[in-house]
Motif scaffolding. Sequence first.
Motif, PDB file in Angstrom:
ATOM      1  N   GLU A 290       0.910  -1.257   0.125  1.00 51.75           N
ATOM      2  CA  GLU A 290       0.106   0.147  -0.043  1.00 51.75           C
ATOM      3  C   GLU A 290       0.767   1.337  -0.004  1.00 51.75           C
ATOM      4  O   GLU A 290       0.534   2.247  -0.916  1.00 51.75           O
ATOM      5  CB  GLU A 290      -0.905   0.002   1.407  1.00 51.75           C
ATOM      6  CG  GLU A 290      -1.962  -0.942   1.351  1.00 51.75           C
ATOM      7  CD  GLU A 290      -2.850  -1.003   2.474  1.00 51.75           C
ATOM      8  OE1 GLU A 290      -4.065  -1.577   2.381  1.00 51.75           O
ATOM      9  OE2 GLU A 290      -2.367  -0.673   3.537  1.00 51.75           O
ATOM     10  N   LEU A 291       1.826   1.365   0.774  1.00 46.08           N
ATOM     11  CA  LEU A 291       2.734   2.400   0.854  1.00 46.08           C
ATOM     12  C   LEU A 291       3.516   2.835  -0.305  1.00 46.08           C
ATOM     13  O   LEU A 291       3.707   3.853  -0.519  1.00 46.08           O
ATOM     14  CB  LEU A 291       3.623   2.570   2.072  1.00 46.08           C
ATOM     15  CG  LEU A 291       2.892   2.494   3.449  1.00 46.08           C
ATOM     16  CD1 LEU A 291       3.882   1.926   4.829  1.00 46.08           C
ATOM     17  CD2 LEU A 291       2.296   3.768   3.792  1.00 46.08           C
ATOM     18  N   ALA A 292       3.929   1.462  -0.726  1.00 47.84           N
ATOM     19  CA  ALA A 292       4.715   1.709  -2.057  1.00 47.84           C
ATOM     20  C   ALA A 292       3.750   2.373  -3.276  1.00 47.84           C
ATOM     21  O   ALA A 292       4.112   3.207  -4.002  1.00 47.84           O
ATOM     22  CB  ALA A 292       5.377   0.201  -2.591  1.00 47.84           C
ATOM     23  N   GLY A 293       2.587   1.770  -3.241  1.00 51.09           N
ATOM     24  CA  GLY A 293       1.450   2.162  -4.111  1.00 51.09           C
ATOM     25  C   GLY A 293       1.325   3.953  -4.049  1.00 51.09           C
ATOM     26  O   GLY A 293       0.930   4.479  -4.970  1.00 51.09           O
ATOM     27  N   TYR A 294       1.211   4.303  -2.745  1.00 48.29           N
ATOM     28  CA  TYR A 294       1.342   5.600  -2.590  1.00 48.29           C
ATOM     29  C   TYR A 294       2.169   6.431  -3.162  1.00 48.29           C
ATOM     30  O   TYR A 294       2.176   7.724  -3.480  1.00 48.29           O
ATOM     31  CB  TYR A 294       1.293   5.800  -0.950  1.00 48.29           C
ATOM     32  CG  TYR A 294      -0.015   5.568  -0.352  1.00 48.29           C
ATOM     33  CD1 TYR A 294      -1.268   4.923  -0.924  1.00 48.29           C
ATOM     34  CD2 TYR A 294       0.007   5.391   0.948  1.00 48.29           C
ATOM     35  CE1 TYR A 294      -2.045   4.513   0.033  1.00 48.29           C
ATOM     36  CE2 TYR A 294      -0.912   4.984   1.841  1.00 48.29           C
ATOM     37  CZ  TYR A 294      -2.401   4.453   1.369  1.00 48.29           C
ATOM     38  OH  TYR A 294      -3.209   4.102   2.051  1.00 48.29           O
ATOM     39  N   GLY A 295       3.475   5.699  -3.357  1.00 48.72           N
ATOM     40  CA  GLY A 295       4.679   6.596  -3.823  1.00 48.72           C
ATOM     41  C   GLY A 295       5.921   6.792  -3.045  1.00 48.72           C
ATOM     42  O   GLY A 295       6.733   7.571  -3.140  1.00 48.72           O
ATOM     43  N   ALA A 296       5.778   5.988  -1.665  1.00 49.75           N
ATOM     44  CA  ALA A 296       6.642   6.349  -0.622  1.00 49.75           C
ATOM     45  C   ALA A 296       8.145   5.791  -1.352  1.00 49.75           C
ATOM     46  O   ALA A 296       8.020   4.470  -2.027  1.00 49.75           O
ATOM     47  CB  ALA A 296       6.400   5.326   0.510  1.00 49.75           C
ATOM     48  N   ARG A 297       9.163   6.246  -1.070  1.00 53.84           N
ATOM     49  CA  ARG A 297      10.544   5.850  -1.692  1.00 53.84           C
ATOM     50  C   ARG A 297      11.302   4.886  -0.614  1.00 53.84           C
ATOM     51  O   ARG A 297      12.136   3.909  -1.061  1.00 53.84           O
ATOM     52  CB  ARG A 297      11.444   7.234  -1.927  1.00 53.84           C
ATOM     53  CG  ARG A 297      10.956   7.956  -3.081  1.00 53.84           C
ATOM     54  CD  ARG A 297      11.416   7.280  -4.374  1.00 53.84           C
ATOM     55  NE  ARG A 297      12.621   7.023  -4.542  1.00 53.84           N
ATOM     56  CZ  ARG A 297      13.535   8.054  -4.755  1.00 53.84           C
ATOM     57  NH1 ARG A 297      13.225   9.337  -5.095  1.00 53.84           N
ATOM     58  NH2 ARG A 297      14.926   7.721  -4.933  1.00 53.84           N
ATOM     59  N   ARG A 298      11.004   5.125   0.614  1.00 61.08           N
ATOM     60  CA  ARG A 298      11.474   4.249   1.638  1.00 61.08           C
ATOM     61  C   ARG A 298      10.268   3.893   2.533  1.00 61.08           C
ATOM     62  O   ARG A 298       9.697   4.786   2.866  1.00 61.08           O
ATOM     63  CB  ARG A 298      12.677   4.754   2.293  1.00 61.08           C
ATOM     64  CG  ARG A 298      13.891   4.945   1.599  1.00 61.08           C
ATOM     65  CD  ARG A 298      15.097   5.495   2.327  1.00 61.08           C
ATOM     66  NE  ARG A 298      16.181   5.759   1.877  1.00 61.08           N
ATOM     67  CZ  ARG A 298      17.431   6.233   2.204  1.00 61.08           C
ATOM     68  NH1 ARG A 298      17.390   6.523   3.855  1.00 61.08           N
ATOM     69  NH2 ARG A 298      18.609   6.403   1.481  1.00 61.08           N
TER      70      ARG A 298
END
Length: 270
Positions: free
Chosen positions: A95-103
């Motif tokens: 989910e967080l990667a899908g939001y665009g989080a880099r780390r």
Amino acid sequence: MIVFPAIDLIAGKVVRLERGERSRCTVYSDDPVAQARAFAEQGATWVHVVDLSAALEEDEDACAANSAAIEAICRVDGLSVDVGGGVRSLKRIDELAGYGARRIALGTVLVTEPGFAEVAARGFGGMLVADVAARDGQVKINGWRDGISRSVESVVGELSELGFRHLVFTDISRDGMQTGVDADAYRRVAACAGFPVVASGGISTLADVRALAAAGPDVVEGCIIGRALYEGNFTLAEALEAAGQGAAQAGARSFGPSAAASGEGAGDAH
């Protein structure tokens, strides 16, 4: 050295806790996205976001408000987002990667579920950050509430063997207290990890930022600054310069609790 201005979230609000204690919470802004934009306007290239509601296992509405804020922060132009707090499943990492989080930082599960940590490290590689917090040399988990009777050296060494190459180390006794940093502690942790760490907790003056930068890129990759910015001890532009990143964008302005609270250009946390 990277400066990570911090945005700690509870129920969609920008807050700071003293020593990780929920009862010692100060609210700085109702608009975390405006806060993130203010950091970007002042020259930040990274921001450190912590979902305290998830870490503290608060109610569903509080966690949902934080998720919405994190997703919106990830859309702020010019900012890379490092996010953590209560990340305990591969689904949440997705989910967080899908939001665009880099780390994406993992904390409690790294020690309570080492099998999960190994699987996550294999699947997400360099995107993952080990988030280790300790008081008096002993690692704490579950929003810093519980001890595990293990030393920092033991946990960090194990995580390094699993393949983690990014690590945030927080000195809980100093976090949110503006008591200064212990640069030697980060040297010890970096030596154990075998790679540079991100320093968190206690930064109160530009001298602290300079001391961490002086430790060198093999020891300290970056530093997380929260309360010192919110309380106006120094500006983000000054912190960036002290860290060796040079002056922030022309026209950048300092900010304090009043600007954050009013949503003027926004900014703040950790």
